[in-house]
Design a protein around this motif. Sequence first.
Motif: not given
Length: 416
Positions: A274, A276-278, A280-281, A284, A303, A306, A311
């Motif tokens: 995903e 988006g969440s990648q 975000q990581r 960070k 969101e 995919w 990753s």
Amino acid sequence: MNIIKDFLLQLTLIVIPIFIYFTFITERVNSDKNRKVIMSILWGISIFFCMSFPVSFGENARLDLRIIPLLFGSLYGKFSSAIFLSAFIIVYRLYFGISIGFYNTVLVLLLSLPVILYFQKAFAGSNKNKRVKIAVGLAFYYCLIGLTSFGVLRGFSLDYLKVQMIQLIFVVVVTWFLTILNEAISDIHQLRLELQNSEKLRVISELTSVFAHEIRNPMQVTRGFLQLLNEPDLSNEKKEYIQISIDELDRANEIINDFLSFGKPSVNNNERIEVGSQLQRVVKIIQSYSRSHNVEIKTDLFENCWIYGNSQKLNQCLINILKNAIESMPNGGIVWVICTSTNDGFIKIIIKDQGIGMTRMQMDRLGSPFYSLKENGTGLGMMVSFQIIRSFKGKVQVNSEKNMGTEFIILLPQIN
Ligand code: ADP
Ligand code: MG
């Protein structure tokens, strides 16, 4: 017939700099600035000959194709090239004496140079088709001004008008043809450079994997013995030394792993990711680095974006691009990270900065091995990133403007 013959001579005088440029200069002169200076001089020589052997027609009427070298010198060169070439035209025209023709030259230049300069930036950032249109449009505009001012200063006569029309058609056709020719040759050169790059890349990745294995083995042995040395009765100071040595070895090992990871095609560790969440990581991870550079990262992540891939590699690619974005703003600023899906089945990641930007030439070289403008740069980040995106069957587009900022648009095939 003589008029046509004279025009053809002028055409030859204009084509020569283009061939000289691509044969002798593009690959031998590395600095963009020097290339432009040399090109301005070549176009100046071309103008000199064009004006020295004008199309013979009527008494005191000098017709030539000097606009084409001026146009090419200005559009492919810099602001100063345009000024230099125009000044050269005026000074050289002065040498033939002050007459109506001289005033005509000055008037036409005064009216057309600002327009040419106005389009210079748009031309540099345009694709091939648009460049052809801009060049032809400007040539047409210049000829129209020439034709009008010529008529106003000398009075309209059918004969003058006829030759001026021939000139207009000739200039427009030649500009069209030469712009296409120039773009086509530069495409071929670009392709050749890319081929050379991919060859370099192959050699690098082969060498690195050999070296990496050779270096890793002694490192593992050293690490093992260091651990054995680490006995309880050692002084704290010595224990600390041993720990530092082990940590440093681990770090070196990590670097080697990173280096190895791009050389090889990924083996079977692809998965659904995903984006988006990648992202975000990644943001960070890089946060402390961006803070220390006074850079704020703003995100807008949709969101359900995919894709299928590795990753770790995706992260590495995004970190490289983000790091460059941060480093491009020495005085701080904002980096935007945006992730959406497109209508045609792609996930679109945009990373945009307000940094120093790049010239077209710099953008062309982006992704070449060891191409770096930074003091401590490796020039490997972009190469690795581009290769990762290619391995995901994705595309990258880079938009950049000097001193304005850079935008990376990454398109990756979406899965459901
Ligand atoms: P490095 O960062 O080690 O110099 P890279 O391959 O990451 O190597 O980048 C190569 C060069 O591309 C950089 O030195 C820089 O000049 C240019 N570059 C890359 N990204 C940007 C950006 N966002 N803004 C301006 N220049 C950039
Ligand atoms: Mg970098």
